[in-house]
Design an enzyme around this catalytic site. Structure first.
Site, short mmCIF file in Angstrom:
data_model
loop_
_atom_site.label_atom_id
_atom_site.label_comp_id
_atom_site.label_asym_id
_atom_site.label_seq_id
_atom_site.Cartn_x
_atom_site.Cartn_y
_atom_site.Cartn_z
N SER A 114 0.25 2.15 -9.02
CA SER A 114 1.55 2.56 -8.30
C SER A 114 2.17 1.19 -7.87
CB SER A 114 1.35 3.46 -7.03
OG SER A 114 0.56 2.82 -5.95
N HIS A 154 3.41 5.05 -14.62
CA HIS A 154 3.00 5.50 -13.06
C HIS A 154 3.67 6.75 -12.86
CE1 HIS A 154 4.50 4.91 -8.72
NE2 HIS A 154 3.19 5.44 -8.90
N GLU A 174 7.51 6.40 -14.11
CA GLU A 174 7.86 4.75 -14.38
C GLU A 174 7.01 4.48 -15.38
OE1 GLU A 174 9.47 3.09 -9.97
OE2 GLU A 174 7.28 3.31 -10.40
N ASN A 222 8.44 2.46 -5.56
CA ASN A 222 7.38 2.05 -4.07
C ASN A 222 7.87 0.68 -3.61
OD1 ASN A 222 6.21 4.29 -4.40
ND2 ASN A 222 4.35 3.30 -5.24
#
Ligand code: T1G
Length: 699
Positions: free
Chosen positions: A408, A429, A441, A479
């Site tokens: 991540s 991800h 992702e 993130n």
């Protein structure tokens, strides 16, 4: 430009054929074409009946959404539908594919409906913040009754052809070649010489007196914050209590109000943003993809197990590898438990569960991957471990196999460089729980080849995921942005704002859960470990403030929901966050230690302090080319982090507020809190200086 609606007559049957790829959207031109062709056929003495049908993969899948809110010439759709409904000759709709929105409204204005047995029929307008605007709120209750009509319109959920037949929405089903079946049916009813049935003349059986209050309560909850909710109720009620024309007028006013609403503009933005996100700017749509038949997953933990479920549920044989049998047994029992829960909730048939489980096999050795086409590692977030894994995969996997990491945040290029095939390496991800969350992702490494990227995007579509391409950076798109959101929530607590107030402000803004409760649910130790990992890798922060509260709570054994206490306390086995003076004391101690004085902060500041860092960081992400377009970022946040879809995502929201106002507010915070976290992104300043919006950077 060729006419999107054509007419051909065979043996007395006039076929009015719509041809407006890709989904035969009901544009102004199509509506006008329908009116003109049906008028022609009605006047043709050789014609005894009319069949309405379409070329391509589907009958009309809805009004043309690109024409909403525009100032193009509009065709009076009600007048067009009246031509169909008032036609003296039988008009039969031959339905295949996804008959949605305006497409179903056209069909309901026809005298009869024949559906292919694989067809799906629905009025999904509410998903765009709208309601049916071509008579659907008046004709559907007349055809199927009030309760099922209100259910279909307020949920937007489609029904199967069989359900439609059971409801009385269609008259016949056909197995394949619906056009021929419809033509035969049309000839039969034409020979009967009875006046065609007109939907608008049907009456609706009034429901029980309590029906409307119950419906209002239900819709008030399920469509919270959506202006269309009360309009839907009022229009369907009008179908029962008022003449057709009055109901139609009410619907028209409601539709006009909804189409102008910010909420509908936001949902329409997301509709197209999701489809644009599937396209990679520099990779042609017809780039050949690699065949993916067998998949491997490393790590049977929460993420690995969820990823294995995604593939198994989508029909792929999956090999799940972990270090020992005990870990595999634990992982498999979690998977079985998740499937059992879906079956128990009626979301999955037991037969499909069994089929999916039968596709998952386990092993403790990478040798099990020799025939895999794709291997995804979901091991601990430790770079040394990841490098080891990629070296091993490079050794055992066949040439041409795709190697992916579910990291991540860690550097995909570093993992790729650990192999002799960096072009076959990328990040996939998934978001937790991976078998539920739609977002994926797709992290493009510096060496990742176009066909590997195209394969990943195609795979995401087959898994029912919304894929967004991200470049390589710490935390990729989502993130990387969440860091600012979480940081400000922590700083606000140090400045004296109670956790519950922060969560209330963000849930009132529209998030399903506030940042504080989210931290407790995920586990405060996760963030503390990630910060330690960053520190170890020399990427730590020298500002103790954002992390101090979590560090102190974890040190006190308060990891969050899983330990019954974090920033909130939880009743044993409970998930409801309850204020906890003990946590407030830990926060106050930390603030005193850092010399931070409490001060009065209003809800608007709470929201702005948490949301505007998303906008600012997103502007940097765009400028660096980590994300292809603003809409991609909106899709990431709406599908991965619970950003309210009624606001359209952080960047659509910023455009709605107005970028000059956003920049002003950021500068205010810069003045108060310093440049470290509140220096405006250069792209934001440029857009404001040029009087432009993020929307103009789409494609
Ligand atoms: N208008 C314009 N373009 C549309 C469209 C529409 N209604 N539906 C799809 N497209 C485009 C889409 O952008 C994409 O373009 C391509 O078609 C393929 O779509 C008066 C108010 C039908 C189930 O809400 O749910 O009727 O990216 O990639 O996965 O009451 O599209 O290729 O350039 O999604 O096979 C109501 C919306 C409208 C249905 C097909 N109807 N569409 O899914 O393909 S409001 C809807 C869908 C209305 C009336 C009101 C899906 C689909 P591009 P796709 P797909």
């Amino acid at each position: 430009m060729s006419d999107p609606v054509n007419l051909s007559v065979e043996d007395g049957i006039a076929f009015v054929i719509i041809d407006n790829p890709p989904v035969n959207a009901l544009s102004g031109r199509v509506a006008a074409g329908l009116r003109d062709r049906v008028t022609e056929a009605a006047a043709d003495p050789a014609v005894i009946a009319i069949v309405l049908t379409a070329f391509g993969r589907t009958f009309i899948a809805g009004a043309d959404i690109t024409e909403f809110g525009g100032d193009g010439p509009t065709v009076d759709v009600h007048a067009v539908l009246a031509v169909l409904e008032d036609c003296a000759k039988p008009v039969v709709a031959a339905l295949h594919g996804t008959i949605y929105g305006g497409g179903l409204e056209v069909a309901m204005a026809c005298h009869y409906r024949i559906a292919d047995d694989a067809a799906r029929l629905g009025l999904p307008e509410v998903k765009l913040g709208l309601l049916p605007g071509a008579g659907g709120t008046q004709r559907l209750p007349r055809l199927i009754g009030v309760a099922p009509a209100l259910e279909m319109i307020s949920t937007g959920k489609p029904v199967t052809a069989q359900d439609a037949l059971n409801l009385g929405l269609v008259d016949r089903l056909s197995k394949g070649d619906v056009r021929t079946v419809a033509a035969r049916f049309a000839a039969t009813v034409a020979r009967q010489k009875s006046p065609p049935p007109r939907t608008r003349t049907r009456t609706v059986i009034p429901p029980a007196p309590s029906f409307w209050d119950e419906a209002a309560a239900r819709i008030g909850k399920s469509l919270r914050g959506l202006p269309a909710g009360p309009h839907i109720l009022a229009c369907v009620r009008a179908a029962v209590e008022r003449p057709f024309k009055e109901g139609l007028d009410l619907e028209g006013q409601a539709f006009a109000a909804c189409v102008r609403s910010r909420e509908s503009e936001a949902l329409r933005h997301l509709f197209f943003a999701e489809r644009r996100a599937a396209r990679i700017k520099d990779i042609p749509r017809d780039t050949p993809t690699r065949p993916i038949a067998r998949v491997g997953v490393i790590g049977a933990g929460t993420m690995g197990g969820g990823i294995a479920m995604c593939f198994a549920s989508a029909g792929y044989p999956v090999t799940l590898v972990d270090i020992n049998e005990a870990a595999l047994t634990r992982g498999l029992s979690t998977i079985q438990g998740n499937y059992a829960a879906s079956v128990a909730k009626g979301r999955l048939a037991a037969i499909d569960r069994d089929a999916a489980l039968s596709r998952i096999r386990t092993a403790t050795d990478y040798a099990a991957f020799t025939d895999a086409d794709l291997v995804i590692e979901a091991a601990f977030e430790d770079m040394d471990l990841k490098l080891l894994i990629f070296r091993d995969l490079d050794r055992v996997c066949r040439p041409g196999a795709i190697l992916a990491s579910n990291t991540s945040t860690l550097n995909i290029d570093q993992m790729a460089a650990a192999t002799a095939r960096p072009g076959d390496v990328l990040g996939l991800h998934f978001f937790s729980p991976a078998n539920v969350m739609r977002l994926l992702e797709v992290v493009r490494g510096a060496a990742t080849t176009p066909d590997v990227m195209a394969t990943a995007m195609d795979l995401a579509r087959r898994l029912g995921k919304v894929a967004v391409v991200s470049g390589v950076c710490d935390g990729f798109i989502g993130n990387r942005m969440v860091a600012g959101y979480g940081r400000e929530a922590n700083l606000l607590m140090l400045e004296g704002v109670e956790p519950a107030r922060i969560d209330k402000a963000l849930t009132e803004f529209g998030f399903p859960m506030g940042p504080i409760a989210m931290g407790d649910m995920v586990g405060l130790d996760i963030g503390v470990k990630a910060a330690a990992e960053a520190e170890k890798a020399g990427r730590g922060s020298d500002d103790p403030r954002p992390g101090i509260i979590a560090k102190r709570l974890v040190a006190a054994g308060r990891l969050g929901q899983k330990t019954g206490a974090g920033l909130y306390r939880y009743e044993p086995g409970g998930r409801r966050p309850l204020p906890d003076p003990a946590a407030l004391a830990i926060i106050a101690d930390a603030a005193r230690e850092l010399g931070i004085e409490p001060r009065d902060i209003d809800d608007q500041e709470i929201v702005d302090r948490c949301i505007l860092p998303l906008v600012n960081e997103a502007a940097r992400i765009l400028a660096e080319g980590i994300a292809q377009r603003p809409g991609d970022i909106d899709i990431v946040w709406v599908n991965g982090y619970g950003f309210p879809s009624l606001h359209g995502g952080p960047l659509f929201h910023a455009d709605t507020i107005g970028l000059p106002k956003v920049l002003d507010r950021i500068r205010q915070f810069q003045d108060r809190h310093g440049p470290r976290y509140w220096t405006p992104a250069p792209l934001l300043e440029t857009l404001v200086a040029e009087g432009r919006r993020f929307a103009e950077l789409e494609d």
